[in-house]
Every structure is written in structure tokens, then in C-alpha cells.
Design a protein around this motif. Structure first.
Motif, PDB file in Angstrom:
ATOM      1  N   LEU A 304      -0.312   4.180  49.269  1.00 54.00           N
ATOM      2  CA  LEU A 304      -1.700   4.495  48.907  1.00 54.00           C
ATOM      3  C   LEU A 304      -1.840   4.677  47.400  1.00 54.00           C
ATOM      4  O   LEU A 304      -2.888   4.359  46.826  1.00 54.00           O
ATOM      5  CB  LEU A 304      -2.164   5.755  49.638  1.00 54.00           C
ATOM      6  N   HIS A 305      -0.796   5.175  46.741  1.00 53.52           N
ATOM      7  CA  HIS A 305      -0.821   5.255  45.271  1.00 53.52           C
ATOM      8  C   HIS A 305      -0.975   3.859  44.669  1.00 53.52           C
ATOM      9  O   HIS A 305      -1.629   3.689  43.622  1.00 53.52           O
ATOM     10  CB  HIS A 305       0.470   5.904  44.754  1.00 53.52           C
ATOM     11  N   GLN A 306      -0.377   2.838  45.306  1.00 54.22           N
ATOM     12  CA  GLN A 306      -0.480   1.476  44.778  1.00 54.22           C
ATOM     13  C   GLN A 306      -1.926   0.990  44.776  1.00 54.22           C
ATOM     14  O   GLN A 306      -2.317   0.167  43.936  1.00 54.22           O
ATOM     15  CB  GLN A 306       0.380   0.511  45.613  1.00 54.22           C
ATOM     16  N   VAL A 307      -2.726   1.510  45.692  1.00 53.22           N
ATOM     17  CA  VAL A 307      -4.128   1.101  45.800  1.00 53.22           C
ATOM     18  C   VAL A 307      -5.012   1.935  44.881  1.00 53.22           C
ATOM     19  O   VAL A 307      -5.895   1.417  44.201  1.00 53.22           O
ATOM     20  CB  VAL A 307      -4.621   1.231  47.260  1.00 53.22           C
ATOM     21  N   TYR A 308      -4.754   3.231  44.829  1.00 50.79           N
ATOM     22  CA  TYR A 308      -5.722   4.145  44.216  1.00 50.79           C
ATOM     23  C   TYR A 308      -5.332   4.714  42.853  1.00 50.79           C
ATOM     24  O   TYR A 308      -6.198   5.234  42.148  1.00 50.79           O
ATOM     25  CB  TYR A 308      -5.983   5.321  45.173  1.00 50.79           C
ATOM     26  N   SER A 309      -4.080   4.667  42.483  1.00 48.16           N
ATOM     27  CA  SER A 309      -3.651   5.370  41.275  1.00 48.16           C
ATOM     28  C   SER A 309      -3.458   4.426  40.100  1.00 48.16           C
ATOM     29  O   SER A 309      -3.048   3.270  40.271  1.00 48.16           O
ATOM     30  CB  SER A 309      -2.344   6.128  41.542  1.00 48.16           C
ATOM     31  N   ASP A 330       1.862  17.992  46.457  1.00 43.17           N
ATOM     32  CA  ASP A 330       1.420  17.680  45.090  1.00 43.17           C
ATOM     33  C   ASP A 330       1.176  16.183  44.932  1.00 43.17           C
ATOM     34  O   ASP A 330       0.188  15.758  44.318  1.00 43.17           O
ATOM     35  CB  ASP A 330       2.479  18.130  44.075  1.00 43.17           C
ATOM     36  N   CYS A 331       2.068  15.379  45.490  1.00 44.48           N
ATOM     37  CA  CYS A 331       1.981  13.921  45.370  1.00 44.48           C
ATOM     38  C   CYS A 331       0.721  13.384  46.041  1.00 44.48           C
ATOM     39  O   CYS A 331       0.121  12.413  45.565  1.00 44.48           O
ATOM     40  CB  CYS A 331       3.228  13.298  45.987  1.00 44.48           C
ATOM     41  N   LYS A 332       0.316  14.038  47.114  1.00 45.22           N
ATOM     42  CA  LYS A 332      -0.841  13.570  47.868  1.00 45.22           C
ATOM     43  C   LYS A 332      -2.168  13.925  47.193  1.00 45.22           C
ATOM     44  O   LYS A 332      -3.200  13.300  47.494  1.00 45.22           O
ATOM     45  CB  LYS A 332      -0.814  14.166  49.273  1.00 45.22           C
ATOM     46  N   GLY A 333      -2.154  14.888  46.302  1.00 47.68           N
ATOM     47  CA  GLY A 333      -3.390  15.360  45.679  1.00 47.68           C
ATOM     48  C   GLY A 333      -4.222  14.280  45.013  1.00 47.68           C
ATOM     49  O   GLY A 333      -5.420  14.132  45.312  1.00 47.68           O
ATOM     50  N   PRO A 334      -3.638  13.475  44.101  1.00 47.56           N
ATOM     51  CA  PRO A 334      -4.440  12.428  43.440  1.00 47.56           C
ATOM     52  C   PRO A 334      -4.986  11.384  44.414  1.00 47.56           C
ATOM     53  O   PRO A 334      -6.076  10.845  44.194  1.00 47.56           O
ATOM     54  CB  PRO A 334      -3.438  11.796  42.461  1.00 47.56           C
ATOM     55  N   VAL A 335      -4.241  11.104  45.487  1.00 47.60           N
ATOM     56  CA  VAL A 335      -4.715  10.141  46.472  1.00 47.60           C
ATOM     57  C   VAL A 335      -5.939  10.696  47.186  1.00 47.60           C
ATOM     58  O   VAL A 335      -6.939   9.985  47.394  1.00 47.60           O
ATOM     59  CB  VAL A 335      -3.596   9.803  47.484  1.00 47.60           C
ATOM     60  N   ILE A 336      -5.871  11.962  47.574  1.00 49.32           N
ATOM     61  CA  ILE A 336      -7.017  12.578  48.247  1.00 49.32           C
ATOM     62  C   ILE A 336      -8.253  12.514  47.353  1.00 49.32           C
ATOM     63  O   ILE A 336      -9.346  12.124  47.801  1.00 49.32           O
ATOM     64  CB  ILE A 336      -6.694  14.051  48.611  1.00 49.32           C
ATOM     65  N   GLU A 337      -8.098  12.861  46.085  1.00 49.90           N
ATOM     66  CA  GLU A 337      -9.232  12.841  45.144  1.00 49.90           C
ATOM     67  C   GLU A 337      -9.810  11.431  45.012  1.00 49.90           C
ATOM     68  O   GLU A 337     -11.038  11.250  44.992  1.00 49.90           O
ATOM     69  CB  GLU A 337      -8.784  13.362  43.776  1.00 49.90           C
TER      70      GLU A 337
END
Length: 390
Positions: A304-309, A330-337
């Protein structure tokens, strides 16, 4: 799309974002394929109307614009069914039985009775859906290329049958007789193999055979090539494939996001539900404790980081995981945002549309009228070459 109800992020990234780009640059037709839904769910069609409305709300909410594209429901444009019927008169059964998805879906849906013409013939209905608008391009994934190949073959066959010059057969026979007896017989066999069974190797062999004939003039060679391929005056244009990238949008468990896997995030799902789903996603099984380093490539969250970050966030997540500098939460935080930010405007527009369902049907009713008018123009021409009507 078949009406499946509310859509998820996989639909958005895999299909709808491409549609948004296409409608800016082309005259597009987007429709709910409710007749196609009946090919596998004919025993219980009660959910189709509600699924249709929910899907239309999602289309409109992401920005599919009735001012830029024709948006309609398949069953409201009866011309699709008529062209499907007429094309069925000229389409050999082996062409349909050879479509790869015919056998594949029979195996995947073994619990359903799919021994119906509707299921066998749905690729031909797809051909009618395309040809009735004389489409020059169709956005498809690689798994649908065989269906588009069938559409081109049907269009070519139709044009050959009804778009030839009056004395075509006589000129073809005269040209064949100019060939050596053995070559002429081989040409006839290869022509039959391609036309009746769709044998692509026979087509290529036939082309090579014609190229070897020294006693054929240019006109005769071109006429026989057209006879072999089944070309005539272009009544129904052959559409090209607008091949879309394989958008395997990751689901919550790392597999492709799909309702059948139960690993989806709804396009307009409530923020608290989205947050909970991502927070409880499985991660690298090697990270049993907070202090254990992990391997991002083994973690669904990394996909999901590859898509959103952006690059900076991905570098932070990768280093933090491999060194145990950050925890999985912590790692999931930016994806959720990022997911919530993407969904917010879609959810807001969807809520407005859902509160006024009549508006959705009004927009589609106008698209139904536009589509029917254009489809009728094609049907008028088709009926004419078939000798139907006055």
C-alpha cells in the motif's frame, strides 16, 4: 462493468482512474452491464437494481461526468439485444467455445448451472456492445484481449459477408483458377479453417501461400487476401485494444483486492472502519516483537505504501522496518492518512447523490436516450445491408 454494488479502492485504481483520463480526451460510453450480470446470476436477479444504483453513485462520485461521457444502463438500450441477435446468425459456435474465459469460468463457478446460451454467448453480446457504437478503442486488461479479438473477427466476417462488390465471388474463383491446382486446393482448405474455426495458423499459412504465387497480379492477390481474411466494405469498424496496465491493487491480506477474498476497503467506507481495517492488517510474520527487524517486501502494508506514499515516506518506512526503528502501527499511519484523504471528496459527493436518488436516475435516463439514438443509427445501417425492413 457488471453491477456488483458499492465499489472498492481496487476498482478505483484499476479501472475508474483510467476512465477519468479517457473521458477527458475521447468520446466515451460507460455503461452498467446488467444483461451480462444475468449470464451467471440468472437464478436470483433481485439484487441487480440496487447494485446498479450503488455502482452508479460511485461512478459519479469519483468524477465520471455525464457532461463529458455517455453514461447508461445496458438493458435500457434495446438495440444492443437486436445487434446481438443479428450477429448470432453469422457467428460459428467454435468461435465462442474457443474463448478462454468460457472454460475458465465454468471451472471457477462449478456450483452454478452455466450450460446456457447466455453464458456461451456473452462474449458476442460484448461484441454487440462495442460494435453498435462503432468504437475505435476499448480499454481492456490482458485477460479480456481474447474477447476483443472475437469482436474484431465478428466485425471482419460481417463486413466480408455484406460489404463485398456484387461480382466478388466470380472474381475470386477466377483468381483461384490462375493458381496451380494443388495451391488452389490448399488455399480453399486454409480459408475454410480460418473462417469456420478461427485457426490463426491457417490464416498465416494462407498469406504465405499467396505471397508465393508468381502468376497472380496485384489486384488478384489483394482480392484473394481480402477473401482469406474476410475483409469487405467497413460497415462495422474493427476496434483496437486500449491495453491498461495490470493494476493489481493490493488487498488487506496482500492478495489482489477482491470482494470474493473479503479483503477490500470500500470506496466510501466510513473513516473509522477504514482506520480499523488498516491498523489490523497482517504484517511481516517475522516481526513478532516491536524490537524485531522486518522485511518490507513480505508485508502487505508495504504494498500500500507503493500506491500511496512518496519517495521520502517509503524510505522512512523501509529503513524503520528493517532496523526495527518503527513499529508496525507507526508504519501504517501514513497509509491510513493517505487513504482517508483520497476517500474524503468521493465520500462527500456520494452522500449528496445518495440523498437524492432520483437525480442519479435522471442523469442515466439522459445517457440512455443518447446511447439509444447513436445505436439506432448503426442498427439502421445493419438492417439495410441485411435486407430487413422496407
Amino acid at each position: 462493468m457488471r453491477p456488483t454494488g458499492r465499489l472498492h479502492l481496487g476498482h478505483y485504481h484499476g479501472v475508474l482512474k483510467n476512465w477519468l483520463q479517457l473521458q477527458r480526451d475521447n468520446d466515451c460510453f460507460f455503461f452498467v452491464a446488467d444483461w451480462h450480470a444475468l449470464t451467471t446470476t440468472y437464478e436470483d436477479p433481485r439484487g441487480i437494481p440496487e447494485a446498479t444504483r450503488e455502482m452508479l453513485v460511485d461512478w459519479l462520485a469519483v468524477g465520471i461526468d455525464p457532461e463529458q461521457a455517455v453514461l447508461f444502463v445496458q438493458s435500457a438500450v434495446k438495440q444492443h439485444a437486436e445487434l446481438h441477435l443479428l450477429l448470432s446468425m453469422i457467428t460459428p459456435l467454435p468461435w465462442l467455445e474457443r474463448v478462454p474465459t468460457f472454460r475458465d469460468q465454468q471451472e471457477q463457478l462449478a456450483d452454478r448451472n452455466l450450460a446456457t446460451y447466455g453464458f456461451l454467448g456473452y462474449p458476442l453480446l460484448q461484441s454487440a456492445d462495442i460494435l453498435i457504437y462503432k468504437a475505435d478503442g476499448v480499454p481492456v486488461g490482458e485477460d479480456q484481449l481474447s474477447h476483443l479479438d472475437l469482436t474484431r473477427q465478428v466485425a471482419r466476417h460481417f463486413n466480408w459477408l455484406y460489404g463485398r462488390e456484387a461480382d466478388h465471388d466470380e472474381k475470386v474463383e477466377a483468381a483461384i483458377k490462375k493458381m496451380a491446382k494443388k495451391a488452389a486446393g490448399q488455399f480453399r482448405k486454409l480459408r475454410a479453417a480460418w473462417r469456420e474455426s478461427g485457426d490463426a495458423e491457417a490464416l498465416e499459412q494462407g498469406k504465405a501461400l499467396l505471397a508465393e504465387q508468381q502468376n497472380l497480379g496485384r489486384d488478384d492477390r489483394e482480392r484473394l487476401l481480402g477473401e482469406l481474411e474476410g475483409r469487405g466494405r467497413e460497415i462495422l469498424p474493427e476496434p483496437a485494444a486500449l491495453l491498461t496496465p495490470d493494476a493489481k491493487f493490493p488487498g488487506l491480506d496482500g492478495r489482489k483486492m477482491s470482494k470474493s477474498y473479503g479483503n477490500t476497503i470500500g470506496l466510501r467506507e466510513a473513516p473509522e472502519q477504514v482506520t480499523e481495517k488498516i491498523r489490523t492488517m497482517p504484517t511481516d510474520p517475522a516481526r513478532v516483537r516491536r524490537t524485531d527487524p522486518g522485511t518490507p517486501e513480505k508485508c502487505p502494508v508495504w504494498e500500500l505504501h507503493q500506491v500511496y506514499s512518496d519517495a521520502e515516506t517509503k524510505a522512512w518506512a523501509h529503513e524503520g522496518c528493517t532496523t526495527a526503528g518503527i513499529g508496525c502501527i507507526d508504519c501504517k499511519g501514513p497509509v491510513i492518512e493517505a487513504v482517508l484523504a483520497e476517500q474524503a471528496p468521493i465520500r462527500e459527493r456520494a452522500e449528496q447523490l445518495a440523498s437524492d436518488p432520483d437525480r442519479v436516475w435522471e442523469l442515466v435516463a439522459e445517457g440512455n436516450r443518447q446511447a439509444a439514438g447513436i445505436a439506432e443509427e448503426t442498427l439502421t445501417e445493419v438492417r439495410g445491408v441485411l435486407g430487413l425492413g422496407r
